[in-house]
Design a protein around this motif. Structure first.
Motif, short mmCIF file in Angstrom:
data_model
loop_
_atom_site.label_atom_id
_atom_site.label_comp_id
_atom_site.label_asym_id
_atom_site.label_seq_id
_atom_site.Cartn_x
_atom_site.Cartn_y
_atom_site.Cartn_z
N SER A 159 0.30 4.46 -3.07
CA SER A 159 0.18 5.03 -2.17
C SER A 159 0.13 7.48 -2.88
O SER A 159 1.23 6.27 -4.02
CB SER A 159 -0.41 5.60 -1.16
OG SER A 159 1.18 6.35 -0.67
N GLU A 160 -0.63 7.69 -3.10
CA GLU A 160 -0.30 8.82 -3.83
C GLU A 160 1.26 9.77 -3.56
O GLU A 160 1.89 10.01 -4.17
CB GLU A 160 -1.87 9.82 -3.13
CG GLU A 160 -2.58 9.63 -4.61
CD GLU A 160 -2.35 9.93 -6.01
OE1 GLU A 160 -2.23 11.34 -6.01
OE2 GLU A 160 -2.25 9.63 -6.83
N GLU A 161 1.57 9.17 -1.85
CA GLU A 161 2.03 10.13 -1.23
C GLU A 161 3.47 8.65 -1.48
O GLU A 161 2.61 8.49 -0.21
CB GLU A 161 2.27 10.90 0.06
CG GLU A 161 3.01 12.38 -0.26
CD GLU A 161 2.42 12.61 1.28
OE1 GLU A 161 3.31 12.96 1.80
OE2 GLU A 161 1.39 13.19 0.97
N ASP A 197 0.99 -1.27 0.07
CA ASP A 197 -0.14 -0.25 0.06
C ASP A 197 1.40 1.39 0.42
O ASP A 197 0.31 2.30 -0.32
CB ASP A 197 -0.97 -0.03 0.87
CG ASP A 197 -2.04 -1.38 1.45
OD1 ASP A 197 -2.21 -1.50 0.44
OD2 ASP A 197 -2.46 -1.86 2.58
N LEU A 198 2.45 1.29 0.67
CA LEU A 198 3.05 1.93 0.12
C LEU A 198 3.24 3.01 -0.67
O LEU A 198 3.63 3.15 -1.28
CB LEU A 198 4.12 2.00 2.09
CG LEU A 198 3.55 2.02 2.96
CD1 LEU A 198 4.55 1.53 3.88
CD2 LEU A 198 3.18 2.76 3.34
N GLY A 217 8.01 3.90 -6.56
CA GLY A 217 6.03 3.55 -6.92
C GLY A 217 5.59 2.94 -8.08
O GLY A 217 4.49 2.90 -8.12
N SER A 226 1.04 3.95 10.52
CA SER A 226 0.93 5.54 10.84
C SER A 226 1.47 5.96 11.98
O SER A 226 0.23 6.65 13.37
CB SER A 226 -0.05 6.74 10.53
OG SER A 226 0.80 7.62 10.09
#
Ligand code: ADP
Ligand code: MG
Length: 322
Positions: free
Chosen positions: A121-123, A117-118, A226, A165
């Motif tokens: 993800s967008e960031e 997921d990391l 990414g 987080s």
């Protein structure tokens, strides 16, 4: 199927386990709640131990697959987890249950989910976090390799986090394809997910610990950019990309990170397994230790990295930017 002449088990599978397999229904000891993930032959559900309130992950593994009895494969997965018990980067096996259809492994719960997921993800993560996760992954892999275990299915879906987080510590899961090296004969198999497997697997060449280090290179690439380095439009294209080691190291993909990350990844995504550094050598690569240089301009570092003797063959030098 090839059977091992001594154990009578399918080649390379371990059969010795210490954890008792309880016939007691899971529901009598645990409240089984939501689904955490699933694969081809397994479902993983969150569960709470009634007596303690502790949360676990229950991995339900089907004993029959494609009309064949696969209980030995599941017992093997348990045996590998037991061999890795003192490895802090591997998820802990708490207990096991058996039903008519499944063997259920009660595993330490990794609340932060997959590092996959990391990657999507967008960031993207800050570089200091990426290097911390790669360091921990390498520690886990080093420990496995010292026990003569190879994972063979390392990918961002099988590296979990204890917390999301802020990002916690990594836990390696899914030992379904893991093997013990050094038995009789060499190990060759075509397994794993094309996107993440090393060229020697696709070419049906012998499997060694270096096979896992290829996967660490892929994981590092994905956390940094990414993007999945070898994913093609179809399986055929992916296979071709892997076997030709067709990787994009262009500036566009690597804008936000240091040259050292590229150097690290380049050294792992190498076709010949014997030319890849081992886990211990990777752990001394300057990329994994240079974050202070980027984060704080004040000289908190005891001495410059380039003077550190790490006794390895890394040729990378820190570039001179701050
Ligand atoms: P499979 O062999 O089917 O791929 P995995 O062991 O990889 O099974 O589990 C499938 C998914 O379930 C993982 O990718 C992860 O998302 C989730 N999962 C597995 N083990 C745990 C755990 N201990 N804690 C939290 N989630 C887990
Ligand atoms: Mg998996």
């Amino acid at each position: 199927r090839r059977l091992d002449s001594r154990s009578g088990l399918p080649a390379g599978l371990l059969g010795d386990i210490q954890t008792p397999i309880s016939p007691e229904p899971l529901e009598s000891l645990y409240d089984v709640t939501g689904e955490l993930g699933r694969g081809k032959f397994a479902v993983v559900k969150r569960c709470v131990e009634k007596t303690t309130g502790k949360v676990f992950a229950a991995k339900f593994l089907r004993k029959r697959r494609r009309g064949r009895d696969c209980r030995a494969e599941v017992v093997h997965e348990m045996a590998v987890l037991e061999l890795a018990r003192n490895n802090p980067r591997v998820v802990n096996l708490h207990a096991a249950h058996e039903t008519d259809h499944d063997l259920v492994l009660i595993l330490e719960y990794a609340a932060g989910g997959e590092i996959f997921d990391l990657c999507v993800s967008e960031e993207l993560l800050p570089e200091a976090q990426i290097t911390r996760l790669i360091r921990q992954t390498l520690e886990g892999v080093h420990h496995l390799h010292q026990t003569n275990l190879v994972h063979l299915d390392l990918k961002p879906q099988n590296i979990l986090l204890t917390n999301l987080s802020p990002p916690g510590d990594i836990k390696i899961v899914d030992f379904g394809l893991a093997r013990r090296l050094g038995g009789s004969g060499e190990l060759r198999e075509i397994i794993g997910t094309p996107e993440y497997v090393a060229p020697e697997i696709l070419n049906y060449e012998p499997i060694t610990t270096a096979t896992d280090l290829w996967s660490v290179g892929v994981i590092a690439y994905m956390l940094v950019t990414g993007e999945s380095p070898f994913a093609g439009d179809d399986k055929q294209e992916t296979y071709l990309n892997v076997s030709q080691v067709n990787v994009d190291y262009s500036r566009e993909s690597f804008t936000r990170v240091s040259e050292l990350s590229v150097d690290f990844i380049r050294k792992l995504l190498v076709k010949a397994p014997e030319d890849r550094p081992n886990a211990a050598e990777c752990l001394s690569h300057p990329w994994l230790w240079n974050q202070q240089l980027y984060l704080s301009p004040d000289p908190v570092m005891p001495r410059p990295l380039r003077e550190r003797s790490c006794g390895t063959k890394w040729s990378a030098q820190l570039d001179d930017r701050e």
